[in-house]
Design a protein around this motif. Structure first.
Motif, short mmCIF file in Angstrom:
data_model
loop_
_atom_site.label_atom_id
_atom_site.label_comp_id
_atom_site.label_asym_id
_atom_site.label_seq_id
_atom_site.Cartn_x
_atom_site.Cartn_y
_atom_site.Cartn_z
N VAL A 12 0.85 -1.19 0.00
CA VAL A 12 0.00 0.00 0.00
C VAL A 12 0.89 1.24 0.00
O VAL A 12 2.02 1.20 0.51
CB VAL A 12 -0.95 -0.01 1.22
CG1 VAL A 12 -0.18 0.08 2.52
CG2 VAL A 12 -2.00 1.07 1.11
N GLN A 13 0.39 2.30 -0.57
CA GLN A 13 1.14 3.56 -0.56
C GLN A 13 1.00 4.25 0.79
O GLN A 13 0.01 4.05 1.52
CB GLN A 13 0.63 4.48 -1.66
CG GLN A 13 0.99 4.02 -3.06
CD GLN A 13 0.64 5.04 -4.12
OE1 GLN A 13 -0.27 5.85 -3.93
NE2 GLN A 13 1.34 5.01 -5.23
N ALA A 14 1.97 5.07 1.11
CA ALA A 14 1.91 5.84 2.34
C ALA A 14 0.62 6.66 2.39
O ALA A 14 0.20 7.23 1.38
CB ALA A 14 3.12 6.76 2.45
N GLY A 15 0.00 6.67 3.56
CA GLY A 15 -1.28 7.33 3.73
C GLY A 15 -2.47 6.43 3.51
O GLY A 15 -3.60 6.81 3.82
N GLN A 117 2.68 -10.16 5.51
CA GLN A 117 3.58 -9.05 5.18
C GLN A 117 2.77 -7.79 4.87
O GLN A 117 1.82 -7.83 4.07
CB GLN A 117 4.44 -9.42 3.97
CG GLN A 117 5.36 -8.31 3.50
CD GLN A 117 6.49 -8.03 4.45
OE1 GLN A 117 7.17 -8.94 4.93
NE2 GLN A 117 6.73 -6.74 4.73
N VAL A 118 3.20 -6.69 5.47
CA VAL A 118 2.66 -5.37 5.15
C VAL A 118 3.81 -4.52 4.65
O VAL A 118 4.82 -4.37 5.35
CB VAL A 118 2.00 -4.72 6.38
CG1 VAL A 118 1.65 -3.27 6.10
CG2 VAL A 118 0.76 -5.50 6.79
N THR A 119 3.67 -3.98 3.46
CA THR A 119 4.70 -3.13 2.88
C THR A 119 4.07 -1.79 2.50
O THR A 119 3.08 -1.76 1.76
CB THR A 119 5.32 -3.77 1.64
OG1 THR A 119 5.86 -5.05 1.99
CG2 THR A 119 6.44 -2.89 1.08
N VAL A 120 4.65 -0.72 3.04
CA VAL A 120 4.14 0.62 2.77
C VAL A 120 5.19 1.37 1.96
O VAL A 120 6.32 1.57 2.42
CB VAL A 120 3.83 1.37 4.07
CG1 VAL A 120 3.21 2.74 3.75
CG2 VAL A 120 2.89 0.56 4.95
N SER A 121 4.83 1.76 0.77
CA SER A 121 5.77 2.46 -0.10
C SER A 121 5.62 3.97 0.08
O SER A 121 4.55 4.48 0.36
CB SER A 121 5.51 2.08 -1.56
OG SER A 121 4.22 2.50 -1.95
N SER A 122 6.74 4.66 -0.10
CA SER A 122 6.74 6.12 0.09
C SER A 122 6.42 6.85 -1.21
O SER A 122 6.34 6.27 -2.26
CB SER A 122 8.10 6.57 0.61
OG SER A 122 9.12 6.17 -0.27
#
Length: 122
Positions: A12-15, A117-122
């Motif tokens: 998911v994207q940041a925010g 897994q949770v990955t947050v992209s900036s």
């Protein structure tokens, strides 16, 4: 002990937001305290939220953004995560222990899921 299975992780994207689920089988879940933990590479596993039969608890880094809830009829605990940040990137685990107390220490839980897994992209 109960068997726990997490789901709902992803990229998911940041925010953005994600909702994690922790489904239990093997025992009635209502009498258990359930915690959500996370572990990032090279870091220790840390508590992010917990829920007893009547209360919820969080850490300072999550209390304004994450919400833990449970549906005892479905034997499932949820973690709603909003306003996600790159530093929230980690493997998220749910854990359970038959207790009606607040439990914060990973070693005090005796059932664990496999993680999601949770990955947050900036």
């Amino acid at each position: 002990q109960v068997q726990l299975v997490e789901s709902g992780g992803g990229l998911v994207q940041a925010g953005g937001s994600l909702r994690l689920s922790c489904a239990a089988s093997g025992r009635t879940f209502s009498g258990y305290t359930v915690g959500w933990f996370r572990q990032a590479p090279g870091k220790e596993r840390e508590l992010v939220a917990g829920i007893t039969w009547i209360s919820t608890y969080y850490t300072d880094s999550t209390k304004d953004r994450f919400t833990i809830s449970r549906d005892n009829a479905k034997n499932t605990v949820y973690l709603q995560m909003n306003s996600l940040k790159p530093e929230d990137t980690a493997v998220y685990y749910c854990a359970a222990v038959e207790s009606r107390k607040v439990v914060r220490t990973a070693g005090d839980f005796d059932s664990w899921g496999q993680g999601t897994q949770v990955t947050v992209s900036s």
